[in-house]
Enzyme design. Structure first.
Site, PDB file in Angstrom:
ATOM      1  N   PHE A 131      12.006   8.595  -4.661  1.00 32.08           N
ATOM      2  CA  PHE A 131      12.943   7.535  -5.065  1.00 32.08           C
ATOM      3  C   PHE A 131      12.194   6.538  -5.924  1.00 32.08           C
ATOM      4  O   PHE A 131      11.204   5.953  -5.489  1.00 32.08           O
ATOM      5  CB  PHE A 131      13.553   6.827  -3.846  1.00 32.08           C
ATOM      6  CG  PHE A 131      14.612   5.833  -4.230  1.00 32.08           C
ATOM      7  CD1 PHE A 131      15.936   6.234  -4.396  1.00 32.08           C
ATOM      8  CD2 PHE A 131      14.298   4.505  -4.475  1.00 32.08           C
ATOM      9  CE1 PHE A 131      16.914   5.319  -4.785  1.00 32.08           C
ATOM     10  CE2 PHE A 131      15.272   3.589  -4.867  1.00 32.08           C
ATOM     11  CZ  PHE A 131      16.585   3.995  -5.021  1.00 32.08           C
ATOM     12  N   ASP A 216       3.921   4.851  -7.320  1.00 27.99           N
ATOM     13  CA  ASP A 216       5.014   3.931  -7.009  1.00 27.99           C
ATOM     14  C   ASP A 216       4.776   3.347  -5.619  1.00 27.99           C
ATOM     15  O   ASP A 216       4.985   4.006  -4.605  1.00 27.99           O
ATOM     16  CB  ASP A 216       6.352   4.685  -7.073  1.00 27.99           C
ATOM     17  CG  ASP A 216       7.551   3.781  -6.779  1.00 27.99           C
ATOM     18  OD1 ASP A 216       7.350   2.660  -6.265  1.00 27.99           O
ATOM     19  OD2 ASP A 216       8.686   4.221  -7.051  1.00 27.99           O
ATOM     20  N   LYS A 245       9.672  -4.877  -3.909  1.00 30.04           N
ATOM     21  CA  LYS A 245      10.023  -5.132  -2.497  1.00 30.04           C
ATOM     22  C   LYS A 245       9.187  -6.238  -1.828  1.00 30.04           C
ATOM     23  O   LYS A 245       9.483  -7.405  -1.978  1.00 30.04           O
ATOM     24  CB  LYS A 245       9.982  -3.829  -1.709  1.00 30.04           C
ATOM     25  CG  LYS A 245      11.132  -2.883  -2.106  1.00 30.04           C
ATOM     26  CD  LYS A 245      11.449  -1.849  -1.056  1.00 30.04           C
ATOM     27  CE  LYS A 245      12.786  -1.180  -1.324  1.00 30.04           C
ATOM     28  NZ  LYS A 245      12.732   0.016  -2.134  1.00 30.04           N
TER      29      LYS A 245
HETATM   30  C1  PLP Z   1      13.271   0.565  -3.353  1.00 31.65           C
HETATM   31  C2  PLP Z   1      12.428   1.400  -4.213  1.00 31.65           C
HETATM   32  C3  PLP Z   1      12.575   1.384  -5.604  1.00 31.65           C
HETATM   33  C4  PLP Z   1      13.668   0.619  -6.294  1.00 31.65           C
HETATM   34  O1  PLP Z   1      13.557  -0.760  -6.090  1.00 31.65           O
HETATM   35  P1  PLP Z   1      14.786  -1.726  -6.440  1.00 31.65           P
HETATM   36  O2  PLP Z   1      14.186  -3.095  -6.315  1.00 31.65           O
HETATM   37  O3  PLP Z   1      15.863  -1.444  -5.451  1.00 31.65           O
HETATM   38  O4  PLP Z   1      15.219  -1.418  -7.820  1.00 31.65           O
HETATM   39  C5  PLP Z   1      11.688   2.136  -6.361  1.00 31.65           C
HETATM   40  N1  PLP Z   1      10.717   2.854  -5.784  1.00 31.65           N
HETATM   41  C6  PLP Z   1      10.544   2.880  -4.450  1.00 31.65           C
HETATM   42  C7  PLP Z   1       9.435   3.689  -3.866  1.00 31.65           C
HETATM   43  C8  PLP Z   1      11.406   2.175  -3.612  1.00 31.65           C
HETATM   44  O5  PLP Z   1      11.250   2.238  -2.290  1.00 31.65           O
END
Ligand code: PLP
Length: 390
Positions: A131, A216, A245
């Site tokens: 994700f 990420d 986050k």
């Molecule tokens: C939540 C998340 C995203 C996206 O972040 P948003 O602030 O919701 O756009 C991207 N990568 C990872 C690993 C995430 O957990």
């Protein structure tokens, strides 16, 4: 009309109707509009690193708003500059590394995706179940067909490989590959930890052809796993790390840390963001980093993690086979129960959690979850699972 009917009438239908209207938060606790109290074990999806209303956090952003609140990227501000320097220090980035600020995880990955195009290559490799966000670019990297299919065509040349399979990744990286995007732990994908050696193998694949390794850490970064960054326990140096986050502790901020040569790819005019690195969010992030350090939260995260991992299965009436994850990004793996039923039952016992997979409950509490609250969590958890067994 009650709030949930009003929600259904006025909000877009992309989210299910929320189960609660939360009206207050303090520390690890939140309250709904009926006055029910909950221990918040999901913390705004791994965001509220210091819990709710931490005094130093509230003070810092209040002071900042009273000093200077927004300037745009037309001008420099002190909090943004200090935060960039601090992130470079904590990530042990080599001289020449640089930071770009945006407002969210999707934007951080979008920026990283654009940055990778400036290598002159367009091919990207990602892992199935990963994700990386919901904008068109970051969605192209989010290898989950249910999320992608309604929005095709997406930006192309993305190869999807099974997560954790070093051989599959090695054969997917070619001389045309611009970047490999990986999460150290797939968070939204169900809290799946990369096997030992996976990131190091990805690093070697990228080195072989000059591709960028983009890690990420939107969910895993900023102390969540008991390290400043999860990649630091994998013995690799990435080319780019994306953050969001937990970085802002509840205020919106995202960041890209580009190491060494990758930091030179963006040139004047390449990319931008009006709000990115604004003084309030940057000051919030600086405070998160300060408090993690001053309160020794990396060690605390590791201790609480050990306790939850060992004590939750024992308190689960035989319905939890294991707990996976690292630090305070954990998932309880269920046997013979559906996660949506368990999430509901836990909520009725005053615990907010998240059914991250059909058979897994995600826990991502504040990093400063007090030890006394851990006892309370285990008791409430035990009572909920007793009831589930009857
Ligand atoms: C939540 C998340 C995203 C996206 O972040 P948003 O602030 O919701 O756009 C991207 N990568 C990872 C690993 C995430 O957990």
């Amino acid at each position: 009309m009650n709030w949930s009917d009003r929600w259904d009438t006025s909000m877009m239908k992309n989210y299910g109707r929320p189960p609660l209207l939360l009206v207050q938060g303090k520390g690890s606790r939140v309250w709904d509009d009926s006055g029910n109290e909950y221990i918040d074990l999901i913390a705004g999806i791994a965001v509220n690193a210091l819990g709710h209303g931490h005094p130093a956090f509230v003070q810092a952003i209040t002071d900042q708003l009273n000093t200077i609140g927004h300037t745009s990227n037309l001008y420099a501000t002190e909090p943004g500059l200090l935060l960039a320097e601090r992130l470079l220090e904590l990530s042990q980035a080599p001289i020449g590394s640089r930071v770009f600020f945006c407002n969210s995880g999707a934007e951080a990955n979008e920026a990283a995706f654009k940055l990778s195009r400036l290598t002159g290559r367009t091919h990207v490799v990602v892992a199935a179940g990963g994700f990386h966000g919901r904008t068109m670019g970051s969605l192209a990297l989010t290898a989950q067909p249910a999320k992608q299919d309604p929005f095709r065509p997406l930006p192309g040349e993305v190869t999807v490989v099974p997560f954790g399979d070093t051989a599959a990744l090695s054969s997917a990286v070619t001389p045309d590959t611009a970047a490999v995007f990986l999460e150290p732990i797939q968070g939204e994908g169900g809290v799946i930890v990369a096997p030992t050696g996976y990131l190091a193998s990805a690093r070697a694949d990228c080195d072989k052809y000059g591709a960028l390794l983009i890690v990420d850490e939107v969910q895993t970064g900023i102390g969540r796993t008991g390290q400043w960054f999860a990649y630091q326990s994998h013995n690799v140096v990435p080319d780019v790390v994306t953050l969001a986050k937990g970085l802002g502790g509840g205020l919106p901020i995202g960041a890209l840390v580009a190491f060494g040569e990758a930091a030179e790819l963006f040139t004047p005019g390449s990319h931008g963001s009006t709000f990115g690195g604004n003084p309030i969010s940057a000051r919030a992030a600086l405070t998160v980093l300060d408090v993690i350090e001053k309160e020794g939260l990396l060690g605390h995260v590791q201790e609480v993690s050990k306790r939850l991992a060992s004590e939750l299965p024992a308190a689960s009436n035989g319905f939890v086979s294991s707990v996976r994850g690292e630090g305070l990004l954990l998932a309880a793996v269920l046997e013979g129960l559906s996660s949506s039923d368990v999430e509901l039952k836990l909520r009725s016992h005053g615990l907010l959690t998240n059914a991250v997979a059909p058979n897994a409950i995600r826990l991502a509490p504040p990093l400063n979850l007090p030890t006394a609250d851990v006892d309370e969590v285990i008791q409430r958890w035990g009572r909920a699972f007793q009831e589930l067994g009857t």
